[in-house]
Design an enzyme around this catalytic site. Sequence first.
Site, PDB file in Angstrom:
ATOM      1  N   SER A  58       0.838  -1.202   0.000  1.00 18.11           N
ATOM      2  CA  SER A  58       0.000   0.000   0.000  1.00 18.11           C
ATOM      3  C   SER A  58       0.870   1.246   0.000  1.00 18.11           C
ATOM      4  CB  SER A  58      -0.900   0.024   1.235  1.00 18.11           C
ATOM      5  OG  SER A  58      -1.669  -1.148   1.317  1.00 18.11           O
TER       6      SER A  58
HETATM    7  N1  SAH Z   1      -0.391  -4.856   4.399  1.00 20.05           N
HETATM    8  C1  SAH Z   1       0.306  -5.092   3.142  1.00 20.05           C
HETATM    9  C2  SAH Z   1      -0.582  -4.747   1.953  1.00 20.05           C
HETATM   10  C3  SAH Z   1      -0.784  -5.950   1.130  1.00 20.05           C
HETATM   11  S1  SAH Z   1      -2.010  -5.908  -0.140  1.00 20.05           S
HETATM   12  C4  SAH Z   1       1.646  -4.399   3.103  1.00 20.05           C
HETATM   13  O1  SAH Z   1       1.967  -3.650   4.037  1.00 20.05           O
HETATM   14  O2  SAH Z   1       2.409  -4.631   2.156  1.00 20.05           O
HETATM   15  C5  SAH Z   1      -3.215  -7.019   0.555  1.00 20.05           C
HETATM   16  C6  SAH Z   1      -2.723  -8.408   0.893  1.00 20.05           C
HETATM   17  O3  SAH Z   1      -3.857  -9.118   1.413  1.00 20.05           O
HETATM   18  C7  SAH Z   1      -2.224  -9.238  -0.272  1.00 20.05           C
HETATM   19  O4  SAH Z   1      -0.936  -9.704   0.023  1.00 20.05           O
HETATM   20  C8  SAH Z   1      -3.231 -10.382  -0.365  1.00 20.05           C
HETATM   21  O5  SAH Z   1      -2.657 -11.602  -0.778  1.00 20.05           O
HETATM   22  C9  SAH Z   1      -3.736 -10.466   1.055  1.00 20.05           C
HETATM   23  N2  SAH Z   1      -5.028 -11.097   1.244  1.00 20.05           N
HETATM   24  C10 SAH Z   1      -6.168 -10.955   0.514  1.00 20.05           C
HETATM   25  N3  SAH Z   1      -7.160 -11.692   1.025  1.00 20.05           N
HETATM   26  C11 SAH Z   1      -6.666 -12.322   2.121  1.00 20.05           C
HETATM   27  C12 SAH Z   1      -7.198 -13.246   3.068  1.00 20.05           C
HETATM   28  N4  SAH Z   1      -8.476 -13.670   3.017  1.00 20.05           N
HETATM   29  N5  SAH Z   1      -6.399 -13.688   4.066  1.00 20.05           N
HETATM   30  C13 SAH Z   1      -5.102 -13.276   4.138  1.00 20.05           C
HETATM   31  N6  SAH Z   1      -4.534 -12.418   3.274  1.00 20.05           N
HETATM   32  C14 SAH Z   1      -5.299 -11.938   2.268  1.00 20.05           C
END
Ligand code: SAH
EC number: 2.1.1.77
Length: 213
Positions: A58
């Site tokens: 993000s």
């Molecule tokens: N917090 C992260 C942002 C990642 S984008 C950072 O600081 O980089 C969102 C993430 O959520 C992705 O890696 C995606 O694979 C994960 N995601 C989506 N649905 C999910 C679920 N049901 N359980 C766990 N992770 C999930």
Amino acid sequence: MARERQEMVVELERYGISNARVLDAFLTVRRHLFVDAQSRPYAYSDNAMPIGFGQTISQPYTVAYMTSLLVERVPSGKVLEIGTGSGYQAAILAGLGYRVYTIERIAGLYAAAGRVLDALDLPVQRRLGDGTLGWPEEAPFDGIIVTAAAPHEPNTLMNQLADGGVMIVPVGDLGSQQMTVIRRRGDRFEHEIFHSFAFVPLCGREGWGDNNE
Ligand code: SAH
């Protein structure tokens, strides 16, 4: 890259992030360690960046915005993050002194984030799986941060909040979501709605399912 990091923090302040603890965490955590080698020169620009598997880290403003919503309501305690991704948000939370638990569903990201968090010796507990089911063995949580777009308020997670605990979650359709703060008061839940954002989809049982990538 300390100068770039400093400039990022100045920019965050200009955009209205004012919590000193949050700004301090952004000064401390080395964001460039959480992005691919190609993205490293741009790690401190205020942009989301690809981290592989169709997912993104993000943008700093979004991480700072969500973190501020949490810090202002729940200054310390146990926090669960859904969507580890790069591990950057988890590192910011650990830098703020929370006891951090984070769940990622994609094995490659789970492993890569684990390597960075371990190398930095940050106390972050990690799990591979569907985060919409939460982490019942470690519940209740003082805070829950969902870093992917939820189609509706995730019920199972809400029930893993401690009394007085707060969830920060973007809720909406796949194009745009409203940042939502849900506070548990006994058996009731209070809601506050903030600005719109655009996140990658929250997959899984209480998300958009597992076939939309
Ligand atoms: N917090 C992260 C942002 C990642 S984008 C950072 O600081 O980089 C969102 C993430 O959520 C992705 O890696 C995606 O694979 C994960 N995601 C989506 N649905 C999910 C679920 N049901 N359980 C766990 N992770 C999930």
